[in-house]
Design a protein around this motif. Structure first.
Motif, short mmCIF file in Angstrom:
data_model
loop_
_atom_site.label_atom_id
_atom_site.label_comp_id
_atom_site.label_asym_id
_atom_site.label_seq_id
_atom_site.Cartn_x
_atom_site.Cartn_y
_atom_site.Cartn_z
N TYR A 108 -23.40 -28.68 -6.56
CA TYR A 108 -22.47 -29.39 -5.68
C TYR A 108 -23.05 -29.35 -4.26
N ARG A 109 -23.43 -30.50 -3.75
CA ARG A 109 -24.03 -30.57 -2.41
C ARG A 109 -23.02 -31.15 -1.44
N SER A 110 -22.82 -30.44 -0.33
CA SER A 110 -21.86 -30.91 0.66
C SER A 110 -22.47 -31.92 1.63
N GLY A 111 -23.80 -32.03 1.60
CA GLY A 111 -24.48 -32.99 2.47
C GLY A 111 -25.87 -33.27 1.97
N ALA A 112 -26.62 -34.09 2.72
CA ALA A 112 -27.93 -34.53 2.26
C ALA A 112 -29.06 -33.61 2.73
N THR A 113 -28.77 -32.73 3.69
CA THR A 113 -29.82 -31.88 4.25
C THR A 113 -29.94 -30.57 3.47
N VAL B 115 -17.19 -34.48 -3.23
CA VAL B 115 -18.31 -33.85 -2.55
C VAL B 115 -19.43 -34.86 -2.43
N HIS B 116 -20.38 -34.55 -1.57
CA HIS B 116 -21.45 -35.51 -1.29
C HIS B 116 -22.22 -35.88 -2.55
N GLU B 117 -22.55 -34.88 -3.37
CA GLU B 117 -23.35 -35.14 -4.57
C GLU B 117 -23.10 -34.05 -5.60
N VAL B 118 -23.07 -34.45 -6.86
CA VAL B 118 -22.96 -33.51 -7.98
C VAL B 118 -24.09 -33.81 -8.95
N GLU B 119 -24.80 -32.77 -9.35
CA GLU B 119 -25.95 -32.95 -10.25
C GLU B 119 -25.91 -31.89 -11.34
N ASP B 120 -26.11 -32.30 -12.58
CA ASP B 120 -26.20 -31.38 -13.72
C ASP B 120 -27.66 -31.19 -14.12
N LEU B 121 -28.04 -29.93 -14.34
CA LEU B 121 -29.40 -29.61 -14.78
C LEU B 121 -29.33 -28.59 -15.91
N ASP B 122 -30.40 -28.51 -16.69
CA ASP B 122 -30.56 -27.47 -17.70
C ASP B 122 -31.72 -26.59 -17.29
N LEU B 123 -31.48 -25.29 -17.27
CA LEU B 123 -32.52 -24.33 -16.94
C LEU B 123 -33.21 -23.87 -18.22
N SER B 124 -34.53 -23.97 -18.26
CA SER B 124 -35.29 -23.46 -19.39
C SER B 124 -35.68 -22.02 -19.09
N LEU B 125 -34.98 -21.10 -19.73
CA LEU B 125 -35.24 -19.68 -19.55
C LEU B 125 -35.80 -19.12 -20.86
#
Length: 316
Positions: free
Chosen positions: A67-72, A47-57
């Motif tokens: 998972y981003r399929s493109g840049a837009t 896929v175009h881009e994969v990014e891991d984040l942690d949500l502070s809840l």
């Protein structure tokens, strides 16, 4: 239609393995084993881009994977993995999220909600909804089109998806355009469905395992009839977004999913429902090497993509 030959081979191998009774089963060990198996045999698309984040809840931190399929800026599917609320993870469902992102040309955000028995009902429900709210509030930072949000998931994750959609109707948002449900656990209004009888054993997910998952997840049997556990019992179903719901022929939960689809249709919710012959519960885990499962995933992604495109046309 008989069980798909590849899946039948897998079922035969499973039957030949020694396994403990459910009374002896250790949730943490089952989680470890399933994580190992499901991550090992995944076919991961680029896929175009994969990014891991942690949500502070409030009171906890949850992981998400984007998972981003493109840049837009793109529409987004918030996805919840299956596993009976006990097993499964972002890692076990990495491949399906990649495929959905590519096929639906969208961003997929996979949520790592807390699991039972450490975190019983309604903790996973709270995680699912709170993560959805966070994503909606931070859409611009995530490069997500907040006007085109959807929820989805498989099995227990499908339940969390549709329950999150129900809670949005109760609490006023975020607005959703679609829900994508693979063989969800939706509860029953009437007598035991035939599929729970006909396929009670021999198809990986069996009646005993279903009961075991319930024992791990719920604090008592009364919670089984809560709308956040059995959404078919909710009085707000007519407020749900358009729905794609897929079931499998040899799944004890087949008729439960079908009944939910029919209930939504009766209340005026647009529904695309399809039952896939030859497949079993959990078929999204086999889509890389079972053509029928791959077709089901692609058709589901097409429905999602169409929903996003229709919403874009409506908004102009």
């Amino acid at each position: 239609m008989p069980v798909n030959p590849t899946i039948q081979f897998y079922l035969d191998q499973f039957k030949n393995q020694m396994s403990p009774t459910y009374e002896q089963m250790n949730p943490l060990e089952l989680r470890r084993q399933e994580d190992e198996v499901l991550t090992r045999f995944q076919h991961k698309e680029h896929v175009h881009e994969v990014e891991d984040l942690d949500l502070s809840l409030p009171g906890r931190t949850l992981p998400i994977r984007i998972y981003r399929s493109g840049a837009t800026t793109a529409p987004a599917l918030v996805y919840y993995h299956g596993g009976g609320y006990v097993t499964g993870s972002i890692e076990t469902h990495d491949a399906i999220c990649r495929t959905l992102a590519n096929e639906a040309d969208c961003t997929v955000i996979s949520v790592g909600y807390r699991l039972a028995p450490e975190h019983k009902f309604p903790a996973p429900v709270e995680d699912a909804y709170d993560a959805l709210v966070w994503i909606g509030e931070h859409a611009s930072e995530l490069n997500v089109d907040a006007s085109r949000l959807a929820v989805g998931g498989d099995s227990a994750g499908g339940t969390l998806a549709t329950v999150s959609a129900l809670i949005t109707s109760e609490r006023g948002g975020p607005s959703l355009v679609h829900q994508l449900l693979f063989y969800p656990v939706t509860g029953t209004e009437e007598n035991l469905p035939l599929s729970l009888i006909d396929y009670a054993t021999g198809y990986l997910l069996d009646e005993g395992l279903i009961r075991w998952f319930q024992q791990q997840y719920f604090n008592d049997e009364n919670e089984l009839t809560h709308p956040y556990a059995s959404p078919i019992l909710s009085d707000r179903l007519e407020q749900l977004p358009a729905t794609t719901l897929l079931t499998a022929e040899y799944d004890p939960l087949r008729d439960v999913g079908r009944a939910y689809a029919n209930k939504l249709i009766s209340l005026g919710v647009p529904v695309t429902y399809k039952n896939y012959g030859g497949l079993i519960h959990g078929f999204t885990n086999y889509y890389a090497f079972v053509p029928e499962a791959k077709r089901a995933v692609k058709e589901a992604a097409h429905c999602l993509k169409t929903a996003f495109e229709n919403q874009k046309n409506i908004l102009g």
